[in-house]
Design a protein around this motif. Structure first.
Motif, PDB file in Angstrom:
ATOM      1  N   GLU A 290       0.845  -1.190   0.000  1.00 57.50           N
ATOM      2  CA  GLU A 290       0.000   0.000   0.000  1.00 57.50           C
ATOM      3  C   GLU A 290       0.881   1.241   0.000  1.00 57.50           C
ATOM      4  O   GLU A 290       1.912   1.277   0.667  1.00 57.50           O
ATOM      5  N   LYS A 291       0.453   2.245  -0.727  1.00 60.92           N
ATOM      6  CA  LYS A 291       1.234   3.477  -0.781  1.00 60.92           C
ATOM      7  C   LYS A 291       0.776   4.481   0.256  1.00 60.92           C
ATOM      8  O   LYS A 291       1.570   5.270   0.757  1.00 60.92           O
ATOM      9  N   GLU A 292      -0.516   4.472   0.527  1.00 58.41           N
ATOM     10  CA  GLU A 292      -1.074   5.515   1.383  1.00 58.41           C
ATOM     11  C   GLU A 292      -2.290   4.978   2.128  1.00 58.41           C
ATOM     12  O   GLU A 292      -3.028   4.141   1.615  1.00 58.41           O
TER      13      GLU A 292
ATOM     14  N   ARG B 148      -5.441   6.541   4.946  1.00 55.85           N
ATOM     15  CA  ARG B 148      -5.964   7.736   5.619  1.00 55.85           C
ATOM     16  C   ARG B 148      -6.987   7.350   6.684  1.00 55.85           C
ATOM     17  O   ARG B 148      -7.695   6.356   6.561  1.00 55.85           O
TER      18      ARG B 148
ATOM     19  N   LYS C  31      -2.772  10.724   7.866  1.00 58.71           N
ATOM     20  CA  LYS C  31      -2.403  10.082   6.609  1.00 58.71           C
ATOM     21  C   LYS C  31      -1.029   9.450   6.785  1.00 58.71           C
ATOM     22  O   LYS C  31      -0.125  10.058   7.363  1.00 58.71           O
TER      23      LYS C  31
ATOM     24  N   THR D  94       2.037   7.282   4.621  1.00 60.13           N
ATOM     25  CA  THR D  94       2.560   6.764   3.361  1.00 60.13           C
ATOM     26  C   THR D  94       3.670   5.772   3.670  1.00 60.13           C
ATOM     27  O   THR D  94       4.284   5.810   4.748  1.00 60.13           O
TER      28      THR D  94
ATOM     29  N   ASP E  18       6.924   3.879   1.623  1.00 62.55           N
ATOM     30  CA  ASP E  18       7.737   3.729   0.423  1.00 62.55           C
ATOM     31  C   ASP E  18       8.811   2.698   0.721  1.00 62.55           C
ATOM     32  O   ASP E  18       9.797   2.989   1.411  1.00 62.55           O
TER      33      ASP E  18
ATOM     34  N   SER F 160       8.496   5.738   5.965  1.00 64.19           N
ATOM     35  CA  SER F 160       7.078   6.019   6.130  1.00 64.19           C
ATOM     36  C   SER F 160       6.936   7.452   6.628  1.00 64.19           C
ATOM     37  O   SER F 160       7.714   7.898   7.485  1.00 64.19           O
TER      38      SER F 160
END
Lengths: 116, 115
Positions: free
Chosen positions: A54-56, A58, A63, A65, A67, A73
């Motif tokens: 998963e990239k993001e 909410r 939120k 993120t 990577d 993160s």
């Protein structure tokens, strides 16, 4: 060696602004990354979980993120409020067995203060 | 519903004494974890129970630490004899099914000071 670093020990942000906290890791391959909030004298409280694919993610004003290329993160709190002041911890979950490895490996935390 | 409860909240003991910490997980949670935070360091994993069995005790620092979970309900962590470096905050956490994407619920911690 394995290491989890959170950008700074303390961060002061003006109320209403977006607070961004960073979690960097080396020599881990986490399947999941979790963020916790900890208030003085209390235990950590789960906020969000994000998977490696998963990239993001909410949740209300939060939120996260993730990577896996950068091994980083980011945790954002938008429209920050004084009540958001706390220590925020990132925690990695790595899978090492068919049972799953549920143990959490924590960063040292960032103490966030929202200034009214 | 009650959360994870730890007793005592604070303990001050002398070096060489014995201390027993207790954790009552959320009812129905088979998975119970112990973590520890020593001064200035990150929270570190000690061990993981699934019901009454030790699933992973790779984080236990040495044989002065003994964890038990009789009957798969509450757990105790005994330190005997305590040393100065054992000072810190000991957290207990529980989760329902132990899957990696499952939220862990933490207790408020026991602050142990060895003098």
């Amino acid at each position: 060696s394995q290491k989890i670093e959170q950008n700074s020990e303390a961060l002061n942000i003006q109320e209403g602004k977006t607070a961004t906290l960073t979690c960097n890791y080396t020599n881990y391959s986490p399947a999941y990354l979790q963020w916790y909030r900890q208030d003085p004298g209390r235990g950590p409280v789960f906020l969000l979980l994000i998977r490696e694919n998963e990239k993001e993610k909410r949740k209300e004003r939060l939120k996260v993120t993730f990577d896996t290329t950068l091994k980083q993160s980011l945790f954002h709190i938008t429209a920050s409020q004084p009540a958001d002041s706390a220590t925020y911890l990132c925690a990695l979950v790595t899978l090492i067995s068919n049972f799953g490895n549920e143990k959490l490996t924590f960063g040292t935390g960032t103490r966030l203060t929202i200034i009214p | 519903e009650a959360g994870v409860t730890q007793f005592p909240s604070h303990s001050v003991i002398e070096k060489g004494q014995t201390v027993t910490l207790r954790c009552d997980p959320i009812s129905g949670h088979d998975n119970l974890y112990w973590y520890r935070r020593v001064m200035g360091k990150e929270i570190k994993f000690l061990l993981h129970f699934v019901k009454e069995s030790k699933q992973d005790e790779s984080g236990m620092p040495n044989n002065r630490f003994l964890a038990e979970r009789t009957g798969g309900t509450y757990s105790t962590l005994k330190v005997q004899p305590a040393e100065l470096e054992d000072s810190g905050v000991y957290f207990c956490a529980s989760s329902q099914d132990g899957r990696p994407n499952t939220e862990a619920f933490f207790g408020q911690g026991t602050r142990l000071t060895v003098v």
